[in-house]
Write a protein that holds these residues in place. Structure first.
Motif, PDB file in Angstrom:
ATOM      1  N   GLY A 185       0.727  -1.391  -0.066  1.00  0.00           N
ATOM      2  CA  GLY A 185      -0.072   0.115  -0.146  1.00  0.00           C
ATOM      3  C   GLY A 185       0.877   1.213  -0.009  1.00  0.00           C
ATOM      4  O   GLY A 185       0.371   2.212   0.346  1.00  0.00           O
ATOM      5  N   GLN A 186       2.003   1.347  -0.461  1.00  0.00           N
ATOM      6  CA  GLN A 186       3.050   2.410  -0.433  1.00  0.00           C
ATOM      7  C   GLN A 186       2.411   3.299  -1.454  1.00  0.00           C
ATOM      8  O   GLN A 186       1.935   3.164  -2.506  1.00  0.00           O
ATOM      9  CB  GLN A 186       4.261   2.106  -0.805  1.00  0.00           C
ATOM     10  CG  GLN A 186       4.950   0.802   0.066  1.00  0.00           C
ATOM     11  CD  GLN A 186       4.989   1.442   1.585  1.00  0.00           C
ATOM     12  OE1 GLN A 186       4.463   1.025   2.387  1.00  0.00           O
ATOM     13  NE2 GLN A 186       5.602   2.421   1.868  1.00  0.00           N
ATOM     14  N   CYS A 187       2.341   4.552  -1.198  1.00  0.00           N
ATOM     15  CA  CYS A 187       2.204   5.704  -1.783  1.00  0.00           C
ATOM     16  C   CYS A 187       2.950   6.914  -1.957  1.00  0.00           C
ATOM     17  O   CYS A 187       2.726   7.864  -1.340  1.00  0.00           O
ATOM     18  CB  CYS A 187       0.494   6.212  -1.707  1.00  0.00           C
ATOM     19  SG  CYS A 187      -0.770   5.118  -1.819  1.00  0.00           S
ATOM     20  N   PRO A 188       3.994   6.629  -2.539  1.00  0.00           N
ATOM     21  CA  PRO A 188       5.080   7.936  -2.660  1.00  0.00           C
ATOM     22  C   PRO A 188       4.790   8.796  -3.520  1.00  0.00           C
ATOM     23  O   PRO A 188       4.515   8.536  -4.616  1.00  0.00           O
ATOM     24  CB  PRO A 188       6.441   7.162  -2.815  1.00  0.00           C
ATOM     25  CG  PRO A 188       6.076   5.939  -3.632  1.00  0.00           C
ATOM     26  CD  PRO A 188       4.592   5.614  -3.322  1.00  0.00           C
ATOM     27  N   ASN A 189       5.208  10.193  -3.099  1.00  0.00           N
ATOM     28  CA  ASN A 189       5.034  11.334  -4.324  1.00  0.00           C
ATOM     29  C   ASN A 189       6.368  11.262  -4.892  1.00  0.00           C
ATOM     30  O   ASN A 189       6.412  11.549  -6.270  1.00  0.00           O
ATOM     31  CB  ASN A 189       5.282  12.573  -3.472  1.00  0.00           C
ATOM     32  CG  ASN A 189       3.711  13.022  -3.535  1.00  0.00           C
ATOM     33  OD1 ASN A 189       3.508  13.478  -2.126  1.00  0.00           O
ATOM     34  ND2 ASN A 189       2.902  12.996  -4.283  1.00  0.00           N
ATOM     35  N   LEU A 190       7.708  10.802  -4.457  1.00  0.00           N
ATOM     36  CA  LEU A 190       9.001  11.042  -4.952  1.00  0.00           C
ATOM     37  C   LEU A 190       9.100   9.867  -6.356  1.00  0.00           C
ATOM     38  O   LEU A 190       9.465   8.580  -5.984  1.00  0.00           O
ATOM     39  CB  LEU A 190      10.166  10.863  -4.113  1.00  0.00           C
ATOM     40  CG  LEU A 190      11.445  11.299  -4.648  1.00  0.00           C
ATOM     41  CD1 LEU A 190      11.661  12.761  -4.776  1.00  0.00           C
ATOM     42  CD2 LEU A 190      12.400  11.033  -3.337  1.00  0.00           C
ATOM     43  N   VAL A 191       9.052  10.016  -7.391  1.00  0.00           N
ATOM     44  CA  VAL A 191       9.160   9.333  -8.732  1.00  0.00           C
ATOM     45  C   VAL A 191      10.066  10.004  -9.649  1.00  0.00           C
ATOM     46  O   VAL A 191       9.899  11.285  -9.689  1.00  0.00           O
ATOM     47  CB  VAL A 191       8.280   8.478  -9.430  1.00  0.00           C
ATOM     48  CG1 VAL A 191       7.480   7.711  -8.405  1.00  0.00           C
ATOM     49  CG2 VAL A 191       7.095   9.817  -9.590  1.00  0.00           C
ATOM     50  N   GLY A 192      11.005   9.617 -10.232  1.00  0.00           N
ATOM     51  CA  GLY A 192      12.015  10.228 -11.100  1.00  0.00           C
ATOM     52  C   GLY A 192      11.423  10.549 -12.664  1.00  0.00           C
ATOM     53  O   GLY A 192      12.369  10.622 -13.711  1.00  0.00           O
ATOM     54  N   ASN A 193      10.199  10.984 -12.637  1.00  0.00           N
ATOM     55  CA  ASN A 193       9.666  11.317 -14.132  1.00  0.00           C
ATOM     56  C   ASN A 193       8.609  12.055 -13.712  1.00  0.00           C
ATOM     57  O   ASN A 193       7.776  11.920 -13.114  1.00  0.00           O
ATOM     58  CB  ASN A 193       9.105   9.744 -14.563  1.00  0.00           C
ATOM     59  CG  ASN A 193       8.402  10.023 -15.895  1.00  0.00           C
ATOM     60  OD1 ASN A 193       7.298  10.876 -16.058  1.00  0.00           O
ATOM     61  ND2 ASN A 193       8.900   9.161 -16.918  1.00  0.00           N
ATOM     62  N   TYR A 194       8.660  13.188 -14.525  1.00  0.00           N
ATOM     63  CA  TYR A 194       7.720  14.427 -14.338  1.00  0.00           C
ATOM     64  C   TYR A 194       6.271  14.084 -14.504  1.00  0.00           C
ATOM     65  O   TYR A 194       5.394  14.310 -13.587  1.00  0.00           O
ATOM     66  CB  TYR A 194       8.292  15.637 -15.407  1.00  0.00           C
ATOM     67  CG  TYR A 194       7.164  16.721 -15.549  1.00  0.00           C
ATOM     68  CD1 TYR A 194       7.111  17.583 -14.270  1.00  0.00           C
ATOM     69  CD2 TYR A 194       6.185  16.732 -16.451  1.00  0.00           C
ATOM     70  CE1 TYR A 194       6.300  18.766 -14.269  1.00  0.00           C
ATOM     71  CE2 TYR A 194       5.516  18.056 -16.541  1.00  0.00           C
ATOM     72  CZ  TYR A 194       5.557  18.865 -15.358  1.00  0.00           C
ATOM     73  OH  TYR A 194       4.651  19.858 -15.315  1.00  0.00           O
ATOM     74  N   ASN A 195       6.010  13.381 -15.580  1.00  0.00           N
ATOM     75  CA  ASN A 195       4.610  12.948 -15.877  1.00  0.00           C
ATOM     76  C   ASN A 195       4.036  11.727 -14.886  1.00  0.00           C
ATOM     77  O   ASN A 195       2.991  11.759 -14.331  1.00  0.00           O
ATOM     78  CB  ASN A 195       4.346  12.603 -17.147  1.00  0.00           C
ATOM     79  CG  ASN A 195       4.536  13.683 -18.195  1.00  0.00           C
ATOM     80  OD1 ASN A 195       3.892  14.780 -18.167  1.00  0.00           O
ATOM     81  ND2 ASN A 195       5.758  13.653 -18.967  1.00  0.00           N
ATOM     82  N   LEU A 196       4.837  10.923 -14.470  1.00  0.00           N
ATOM     83  CA  LEU A 196       4.654   9.861 -13.426  1.00  0.00           C
ATOM     84  C   LEU A 196       4.323  10.571 -12.108  1.00  0.00           C
ATOM     85  O   LEU A 196       3.429   9.897 -11.324  1.00  0.00           O
ATOM     86  CB  LEU A 196       5.953   8.845 -13.385  1.00  0.00           C
ATOM     87  CG  LEU A 196       5.447   7.408 -12.754  1.00  0.00           C
ATOM     88  CD1 LEU A 196       4.256   6.894 -13.502  1.00  0.00           C
ATOM     89  CD2 LEU A 196       6.499   6.484 -12.863  1.00  0.00           C
ATOM     90  N   ALA A 197       5.065  11.552 -11.560  1.00  0.00           N
ATOM     91  CA  ALA A 197       4.932  12.177 -10.618  1.00  0.00           C
ATOM     92  C   ALA A 197       3.609  12.832 -10.518  1.00  0.00           C
ATOM     93  O   ALA A 197       2.881  13.173  -9.617  1.00  0.00           O
ATOM     94  CB  ALA A 197       6.078  13.218 -10.411  1.00  0.00           C
ATOM     95  N   LYS A 198       3.221  13.322 -11.678  1.00  0.00           N
ATOM     96  CA  LYS A 198       1.641  13.658 -11.744  1.00  0.00           C
ATOM     97  C   LYS A 198       0.552  12.606 -11.507  1.00  0.00           C
ATOM     98  O   LYS A 198      -0.373  12.699 -10.903  1.00  0.00           O
ATOM     99  CB  LYS A 198       1.377  14.209 -13.089  1.00  0.00           C
ATOM    100  CG  LYS A 198       2.294  15.720 -13.392  1.00  0.00           C
ATOM    101  CD  LYS A 198       1.533  16.365 -14.612  1.00  0.00           C
ATOM    102  CE  LYS A 198       2.415  17.601 -14.954  1.00  0.00           C
ATOM    103  NZ  LYS A 198       1.856  18.342 -16.294  1.00  0.00           N
TER     104      LYS A 198
END
Length: 804
Positions: free
Chosen positions: A49-62
């Motif tokens: 159930g992890q829901c992190p904001n930090l991902v290395g892709n601008y659109n994936l971050a959206k």
């Protein structure tokens, strides 16, 4: 069960239900979701159930932020508890490169709109008093993310979708999917058949089997993933506030509180195991399945995890969960159409399905219902993979992606798994000359040339290949350069209706008399769907080029736009022709040594093409390039590419010819203010937004997207081209643009112009700010740098070199 539906979704996990919810929310209630077991009974139910904001892709971050924003309020919206824990997260930086990535991601956070701080070890200890910070330089603190119960999230969205009119049928396996002459789909289930206009494969770990029902396969690898839960931790029992989730590259793990226990999820970097070997396909009877645990392969990382949070060790391990996770070959999910099939979509391949499910559902629903999404979907489009992504490829790539979950993604870094796949005949020759390759749509393409044996020290800052790329750029600007770009997508479009067909499909007018035209494919809503270079070869014959990564996407644009009565033949000839770019002020002299064709501008004008003989070889020569210099693209049969290169190289040696790669191409094109497909030109924007109106011919009355473009109202975006007061790093895309201290826009791409000695970039801002006197700043690795808007290219704005 109903016998008809507008849309059928196959699969009732977080991805399928997330799509169902957003389709219903958008007013499309004639949707039927079919699940073979219970909702969540595939890989959703056992997820952490992890829901992190930090991902290395601008659109994936959206996508992540959209999911998290919904989950925080989902219980209130649906009346069903989702057990949302807004604990926040801290990811550790162990090296300066990690810190630089955090600075880059902090800019993306500002652009996307989620909270992120880079904090020191003292602040880390205040937020998490039980964690060891040995070896930690800093932390990325994302305050508003957290974790939730996956089944509760999925059932809440399912309940909300039902209230909005959507339908769900459980315990009913889809056994076949048939294409009907009407263009509809027959979805055959254990309980009967459903006729649907559109089908979506959201089958998670079963997505490859469902794709096989329509003759397709998907680059998805199912991998076993463990998480472990400790006994009760006394320090957590005594604490009122939940500790933040820790994400630690040292342990290759996430570590968090689970009620009053500790939870540790390991992404082992070696010895990982495929789910359901050797085929990697789950049996249909599998339901809520877990695998036997294998702690031995986890021990190196588990020991490190216990070192990181020592209070998790004394209570011992009380529960082990080892379930399957579906990984795409490159990490991001598969969202969009299946190549070659109409109205058959994918919503699968997500290795972080809980964090991505709702966001993927929202943006895919927009694409399906409106023809466009409000975010750039290029990086998620399943057509980014082709026939090269066979079983061996998908397994090697998927396992590589899993093992690197907690690696910092570095600019330009090339990963070795499943390479090479597609190579031109020049591959070994150029490699022997120092070529360092990059991969695009399976193709190995020159990135840069290591003439002294150096290896790139990958960094977010200018590195040890900065000067090497400078020399390649100067060779092209001052002498001549040669580049193998055989990976270009290439099509022959011919027939009595070819001209009318292309004029209808593209915004620009088709060329005549051997001309070359830059043309764009638009959606009905006027958004940019593709960019093509089109050469007129004969009255009913056109040669069409597009980006290597768009080969299948643009083939669909062409083939699926053809009307039944149109006499047009479309052939993909990508593998049949090579491409050699010869560019620079001495290029005409070099080519003249090899051909009897007249090459002056009177006989062979800029933006024209024709068949000529070069070194005794039949070559399709186009006077056009993406670097802004006098030059030709030479397109021989692929079998003749090596002989052509050898002849060009020998003829060019007296003029100082040099090999160059795509690093240099980016620097050269940014000097000319050339837009890039997937960066400046995306499904998010129109031609007017992108300042590309000169490539629209509105006098044509029937091209796709004409009316929407003419009637565009309430413009919120305008592309700007600018110079940056940078010192040791360049714009990469996704960085925030500021005006008066407020984030007002975002960059799309950039690079250093070595010939003009200026750092340059593109970005989008509100139209009223797209003026030369507007004071703007861009944030580069934590520093605010001045942005100066330019109204013309930094190099050769009059195109005198191209016309020479």
């Amino acid at each position: 069960m109903d016998s008809q539906a507008q849309i059928v979704i196959v699969g009732g996990g977080i991805m399928g239900v997330g799509l169902l919810y957003h389709l219903a929310e958008a007013g499309c209630s004639d949707v039927l979701l079919i699940e073979k077991g219970e909702l969540t009974s595939g890989s959703t139910w056992h997820a952490a159930g992890q829901c992190p904001n930090l991902v290395g892709n601008y659109n994936l971050a959206k996508i992540h932020e959209t999911s998290i924003s919904l989950y925080r309020k989902l219980g209130q919206l649906t009346g069903q508890s989702v057990s949302w824990h807004g604990s926040g997260s801290i990811r550790f930086a162990l090296t300066q490169r990690d810190v630089d990535w955090f600075q880059y991601m902090k800019g993306i956070a500002a652009s996307v709109g989620f909270h992120m701080e880079i904090i020191g070890v003292d602040q880390i200890r205040k937020l998490h008093p039980f964690v060891s910070t040995d070896g930690v330089l800093a932390g990325a603190w994302t305050r508003d993310d957290g974790h939730a119960d996956p089944a509760s999230l999925c059932n809440a969205m399912a309940g909300g979708a039902r209230k909005m009119g959507a339908r769900i049928v459980r315990h009913n396996r889809v056994v076949a999917i048939n294409s009907l002459p009407s263009g509809e789909w027959e979805v055959v289930t254990e309980q009967g058949s459903v006729i649907a206009e559109t089908v979506v494969n959201a089958a998670g770990c079963y997505a490859r089997q469902v794709a096989g029902m329509v003759g397709a396969d998907l680059p998805i690898c199912n991998i076993q993933h463990h998480y472990l839960v400790s006994g009760q931790v006394p320090q957590l029992v005594e604490r009122e506030m939940e500790i933040p989730v820790i994400r630690d590259p040292y342990a290759s793990a996430y570590l968090r509180q689970e009620q009053n226990s500790g939870l540790i999820g390991i992404y082992e970097q070696a010895g990982l195991a495929e789910a359901w070997p050797p085929q990697g396909l789950p049996p249909w009877e599998s339901d809520s399945e877990l695998f036997t645990d294998d702690l031995e392969r986890l021990m190196p990382w588990l020991e490190r995890a216990m070192q990181r949070i020592p209070i998790f060790e004394p209570p011992g391990i009380k529960r082990i969960v080892n379930g399957a996770i579906a990984h795409s070959a490159d990490g991001p999910p598969l969202l969009g159409p299946v190549a070659g099939l109409e109205n058959f979509w994918l919503c699968c391949g997500s290795s972080f399905g809980i964090a991505q499910g709702a966001g993927c559902g929202k943006y895919l629903a927009q694409w399906m219902l409106y023809g466009d999404s409000e975010i750039n979907m290029t990086g998620f489009d399943p057509r980014r993979f082709g026939s090269f992504s066979d079983t061996a490829y998908m397994k090697a790539k998927g396992q590589q992606d899993y093992s690197r979950t907690y690696f910092t993604p570095l600019p330009g870094e090339e990963l070795a798994a499943a390479r090479p796949r597609r190579v031109s005949p020049l591959y070994e020759k150029l490699k022997a000359r120092g070529c360092v390759y990059t991969e695009t749509f399976g193709w190995e393409r020159p990135q840069w040339y290591s003439l002294d044996g150096r290896e790139e020290a990958h960094s977010f800052r200018r590195n040890n290949v900065f000067e090497v790329v400078r020399e390649e750029c100067l060779a092209v600007r001052e002498r001549a350069g040669v580049l193998d770009l055989s990976g270009f997508a290439k099509y022959e479009v011919s027939g009595p209706d070819a001209r009318a067909f292309l004029n209808r499909r593209c915004a620009n007018r088709m060329p005549a008399n051997g001309g070359v035209t830059l043309a764009h494919v638009l959606s009905e809503g006027g958004r940019i769907g593709g960019e093509m270079t089109i050469t007129h070869l004969a009255d009913d014959h056109f040669y069409v080029l597009s980006a290597a990564g768009a080969e299948l996407r643009d083939l669909d644009h062409l083939v699926q736009s053809r009307r039944g009565h149109e006499r047009v033949e479309i052939t993909n000839v990508t593998d049949q022709r090579g491409v050699l770019v010869l560019a620079g002020p001495r290029s005409r002299e070099i080519l003249a040594k090899l051909t009897g064709a007249t090459l002056d501008s009177g006989a062979f004008r800029w933006l024209s093409g024709r068949e000529i003989c070069v070194a005794g070889l039949a070559v399709r020569a186009l006077r056009v390039n993406y670097v802004g210099e006098l030059g030709w693209e030479l397109h021989p049969p692929m079998a003749d590419l090596t002989a052509l290169y050898d002849a060009v190289w020998e003829a060019g040696e007296e003029f100082g010819i040099a090999n160059f790669g795509l690093y240099a191409v980016n620097c050269l094109r940014i000097e000319k203010a050339y837009r890039g497909w997937g960066g400046e030109l995306t499904n998010e924007v129109t031609m007017i937004d992108a300042d590309m109106e000169r490539f629209i011919k509105f006098e044509k009355e029937d091209f796709v997207g004409r009316e929407a473009t003419l009637n565009q109202r309430d413009r919120s975006l305008q592309l700007i081209y600018f110079e940056v007061g940078a010192t040791d790093s360049e714009v990469r895309g996704g960085e925030p643009l500021y005006h008066a201290g407020r984030c007002v826009g975002v960059t799309t791409s950039g690079g250093y112009g070595h010939f003009v000695r200026r750092s340059l970039g593109f970005g989008y801002v509100p139209p009223h700010l797209a003026k030369p006197d507007t004071e703007l700043e861009v944030e580069l690795l934590g520093a605010r740098c001045r942005v100066t808007i330019l109204l013309e290219p930094a190099h050769d704005p009059a195109n005198s070199r191209l016309r020479a």
